[in-house]
Motif scaffolding. Structure first.
Motif, short mmCIF file in Angstrom:
data_model
loop_
_atom_site.label_atom_id
_atom_site.label_comp_id
_atom_site.label_asym_id
_atom_site.label_seq_id
_atom_site.Cartn_x
_atom_site.Cartn_y
_atom_site.Cartn_z
N ALA A 8 -22.80 20.23 42.06
CA ALA A 8 -23.23 19.03 41.32
C ALA A 8 -24.04 18.08 42.19
O ALA A 8 -24.90 17.36 41.69
N SER A 9 -23.80 18.09 43.49
CA SER A 9 -24.51 17.17 44.38
C SER A 9 -25.85 17.73 44.86
O SER A 9 -26.58 17.07 45.58
N CYS A 10 -26.19 18.94 44.42
CA CYS A 10 -27.44 19.58 44.85
C CYS A 10 -28.56 19.22 43.89
O CYS A 10 -28.48 19.50 42.69
N CYS A 13 -30.04 22.24 42.04
CA CYS A 13 -29.16 22.71 40.96
C CYS A 13 -29.27 21.78 39.74
O CYS A 13 -29.37 22.25 38.60
N ARG A 14 -29.26 20.48 39.99
CA ARG A 14 -29.35 19.51 38.88
C ARG A 14 -30.67 19.67 38.12
O ARG A 14 -30.71 19.63 36.89
N LYS A 15 -31.76 19.88 38.86
CA LYS A 15 -33.06 20.05 38.25
C LYS A 15 -33.09 21.31 37.38
O LYS A 15 -33.58 21.30 36.25
N LYS A 18 -31.01 20.76 34.21
CA LYS A 18 -31.75 19.92 33.25
C LYS A 18 -32.79 20.72 32.48
O LYS A 18 -33.08 20.42 31.33
N SER A 19 -33.35 21.74 33.12
CA SER A 19 -34.43 22.51 32.50
C SER A 19 -33.93 23.67 31.64
O SER A 19 -34.73 24.37 31.03
N LEU A 20 -32.61 23.88 31.60
CA LEU A 20 -32.08 24.98 30.80
C LEU A 20 -32.39 24.76 29.32
O LEU A 20 -32.34 23.63 28.84
N HIS A 29 -19.44 25.70 36.42
CA HIS A 29 -18.42 25.78 37.46
C HIS A 29 -18.97 25.13 38.73
O HIS A 29 -19.78 25.73 39.44
N ASP A 30 -18.53 23.89 38.98
CA ASP A 30 -18.94 23.17 40.20
C ASP A 30 -18.10 23.71 41.36
O ASP A 30 -16.89 23.50 41.41
N ILE A 31 -18.75 24.40 42.29
CA ILE A 31 -18.02 25.08 43.36
C ILE A 31 -17.40 24.14 44.40
O ILE A 31 -16.55 24.56 45.17
N LYS A 32 -17.83 22.88 44.39
CA LYS A 32 -17.22 21.92 45.32
C LYS A 32 -15.92 21.37 44.73
O LYS A 32 -14.90 21.27 45.41
N GLN A 33 -15.96 21.04 43.45
CA GLN A 33 -14.77 20.49 42.78
C GLN A 33 -13.74 21.58 42.49
O GLN A 33 -12.55 21.31 42.44
#
Length: 116
Positions: A8-10, A13-15, A18-20, A29-33
């Motif tokens: 989520a902090s990348c 990844c966020r970009k 958003k484009s999906l 699945h946020d791999i950090k959380q």
């Protein structure tokens, strides 16, 4: 179930997220959380054919642990990915039992085509 493993902090990844295309049926699945499990990693391995394909050499820890000067085995790649989320090349999409690893333009184009 179709899934995306991401950070989520990348910004990348966020970009991409958003484009999906609208109406996609991806489980996020946020791999950090929520660190990936051995079972999830083994499923990715089964689809990709190797742990090395899932391993990110761009990770800060890769450089700071001087891993580039070590000869890593498949077991090493698996161990590092399970030890720290940063070693998973991301995002990882699993769509209809196919795996798409990383953020290369070609890879993301394939994902969009499959989801579109």
């Amino acid at each position: 179930m179709n899934k995306i493993y991401y950070l989520a902090s990348c910004d990348t990844c966020r970009k991409i997220i958003k484009s999906l295309p609208e109406g996609h049926n991806l489980a996020f699945h946020d791999i950090k959380q929520n660190p990936i499990t051995v079972e999830e990693l083994e499923e990715m391995h089964k689809l990709s054919g190797s742990y090395e394909a899932l391993f990110s050499r761009k990770a800060q820890l890769y450089k700071s642990m001087d891993l580039k000067n070590k000869s890593l085995t498949e077991d090493d790649y698996k161990k590092y990915i399970l030890e720290h989320y940063t070693f998973l090349s991301r995002p990882v999409f699993i769509i209809d039992d196919k795996i798409y690893i990383g953020n290369s333009q070609q890879n993301i184009h394939q994902v969009m085509k499959v989801l579109g």
